[in-house]
Design a protein around this motif. Sequence first.
Motif, PDB file in Angstrom:
ATOM      1  N   UNK A 106      15.200  -4.259  22.422  1.00  0.00           N
ATOM      2  CA  UNK A 106      14.930  -5.590  21.882  1.00  0.00           C
ATOM      3  C   UNK A 106      14.115  -5.468  20.597  1.00  0.00           C
ATOM      4  N   UNK A 107      14.227  -6.491  19.746  1.00  0.00           N
ATOM      5  CA  UNK A 107      13.804  -6.315  18.363  1.00  0.00           C
ATOM      6  C   UNK A 107      13.382  -7.651  17.757  1.00  0.00           C
ATOM      7  N   UNK A 108      12.447  -7.579  16.814  1.00  0.00           N
ATOM      8  CA  UNK A 108      12.147  -8.730  15.971  1.00  0.00           C
ATOM      9  C   UNK A 108      11.559  -8.226  14.660  1.00  0.00           C
ATOM     10  N   UNK A 109      11.580  -9.061  13.645  1.00  0.00           N
ATOM     11  CA  UNK A 109      10.926  -8.782  12.379  1.00  0.00           C
ATOM     12  C   UNK A 109       9.745  -9.723  12.250  1.00  0.00           C
ATOM     13  N   UNK A 110       8.583  -9.156  11.922  1.00  0.00           N
ATOM     14  CA  UNK A 110       7.383  -9.961  11.679  1.00  0.00           C
ATOM     15  C   UNK A 110       6.971  -9.744  10.224  1.00  0.00           C
ATOM     16  N   UNK A 139      22.933  -1.639  18.798  1.00  0.00           N
ATOM     17  CA  UNK A 139      22.120  -1.422  20.002  1.00  0.00           C
ATOM     18  C   UNK A 139      20.952  -2.389  20.095  1.00  0.00           C
ATOM     19  N   UNK A 140      20.646  -3.076  18.989  1.00  0.00           N
ATOM     20  CA  UNK A 140      19.511  -3.984  18.962  1.00  0.00           C
ATOM     21  C   UNK A 140      19.900  -5.388  19.384  1.00  0.00           C
ATOM     22  N   UNK A 141      19.006  -6.067  20.072  1.00  0.00           N
ATOM     23  CA  UNK A 141      19.161  -7.492  20.375  1.00  0.00           C
ATOM     24  C   UNK A 141      17.824  -8.184  20.145  1.00  0.00           C
ATOM     25  N   UNK A 142      17.859  -9.452  19.806  1.00  0.00           N
ATOM     26  CA  UNK A 142      16.653 -10.178  19.409  1.00  0.00           C
ATOM     27  C   UNK A 142      15.859 -10.624  20.629  1.00  0.00           C
ATOM     28  N   UNK A 143      14.552 -10.380  20.568  1.00  0.00           N
ATOM     29  CA  UNK A 143      13.594 -10.938  21.547  1.00  0.00           C
ATOM     30  C   UNK A 143      12.312 -11.197  20.776  1.00  0.00           C
ATOM     31  N   UNK A 144      12.049 -12.451  20.479  1.00  0.00           N
ATOM     32  CA  UNK A 144      10.901 -12.758  19.616  1.00  0.00           C
ATOM     33  C   UNK A 144       9.582 -12.806  20.387  1.00  0.00           C
ATOM     34  N   UNK A 145       9.642 -12.780  21.719  1.00  0.00           N
ATOM     35  CA  UNK A 145       8.405 -12.882  22.511  1.00  0.00           C
ATOM     36  C   UNK A 145       7.830 -11.506  22.866  1.00  0.00           C
ATOM     37  N   UNK A 146       8.645 -10.620  23.430  1.00  0.00           N
ATOM     38  CA  UNK A 146       8.166  -9.300  23.834  1.00  0.00           C
ATOM     39  C   UNK A 146       9.173  -8.218  23.422  1.00  0.00           C
ATOM     40  N   UNK A 147       9.307  -7.995  22.130  1.00  0.00           N
ATOM     41  CA  UNK A 147      10.281  -6.988  21.687  1.00  0.00           C
ATOM     42  C   UNK A 147       9.758  -5.572  21.921  1.00  0.00           C
TER      43      UNK A 147
END
Length: 436
Positions: A106-110, A139-147
């Motif tokens: 899981x992944x996000x950009x800050x 392989x990445x998927x978005x999770x903005x809470x607990x990546x």
Amino acid sequence: MEYDMILLRYGEITIKGRNRSRFEKAAHEHVKAVLAPFPQARIIKEFGRLYIEANGEPIQEMIQVLRHVFGIVSLSPVKRAPSEFDAVLKTAMEMVEEYNPAPGTTFKVTARRAWKKFPHTSQELNHLVAAPILKEFPNLSVNVRQPLFNLHVEVREENTYVFHEVIPTAGGFPLGSNGKGMLLLSGGIDSPVAGYQALKRGLEIEAVHFHSFPFTSERAKQKVVDLAQILANYAGRIRVHMVPFTEVQTKLHQAGEEHLTITLMRRSMLRIASMLADKRKALALVTGDSLGQVASQTLGSMNVIGRATELPLLRPLITMDKEEIVQIAHQIQTFETSILPYEDCCTLFVAKSPATNPNLRIVEKIEARIPELDDLIQDAVDRTEMITLYAGQQQPDALLKQHNQPHDQAEESLHTSSPDHAVSEGSSNQEVGDWF
């Protein structure tokens, strides 16, 4: 993963208002000191941040020493890019490629736009950087809470910094920002931990050790130097004052009050440490006392012992139990040295039943019956040796021999024995325990 720099973030000092610059300067000096073994490293100051430019120095080794810089709350190894969108995206893609995300990551950009003239807002950058990354790395998927993988993009005027690791560090206050104290350092577990805790709260420390040669060995003395060297690796530099205590200790034992021997000894130690503090312009004494741990650390004993000095007595471990202290000793890597079986002066003349609630009036009367005690204490101060240990020093045993000289001569030698610090700018006995 290849990194260009290390980003350091300040902790409590950011709330210090008009005093902030003084605290930041102290943190900067500590960073400079611990990076002395890495001569190519360059320190860059920006508002609210310090950056370490590696210039070929090993990033991971520098991280290990910087983790213990007081006043720094976290650090991140970073990649640097020009503050242009295409260059930022390219660097972000390189970081993700080197990370090599596994399926299901899981992944996000800050993003954070500190430079307001950059053409995209923080929220826009989040989407503009994330979209091509998600397309390139399935392989990445978005999770903005607990990546699992949080890609940070920090845009500043000079450069943009890209990172994904945030490593917790020592925190506290910068070294020396809250004054100087004298640490009473034994060869036990507690006092080195007390020294570390004092350093963490912004206290510069100089160590005072009492030895009773020939009753105690040179190896016991060396053990204390080894412990002080570990503290020096965190502080950048530690001065150690070696106090010859044999004559004072023998005279106190001859007083014939066996159950009060430890109390009398510790009072004399505090008097000596206070006199050294006056010489060194220190404003407090630091000890490893833990309430109730041994006979001399009951409230009654500490009250009588503490009356021997007018200086504040700082006891960082006072409410900790032994397990907590041992855990910190492991973390700061003093434990294995502390448990080496070399005697210290407080293992001599140990009473079978030491007083746990001594009477101050009686203790003072016993001291008054030893008319030469004041002269012996002054003589111990006069014959104290001082050595200076620096971060990264490999042979403190050789230094001990080199500085085996009176206190005043050792102070003079500081100017000729200091290594180059230039960094480019931009015991198990439960009746005795750990005696301080």
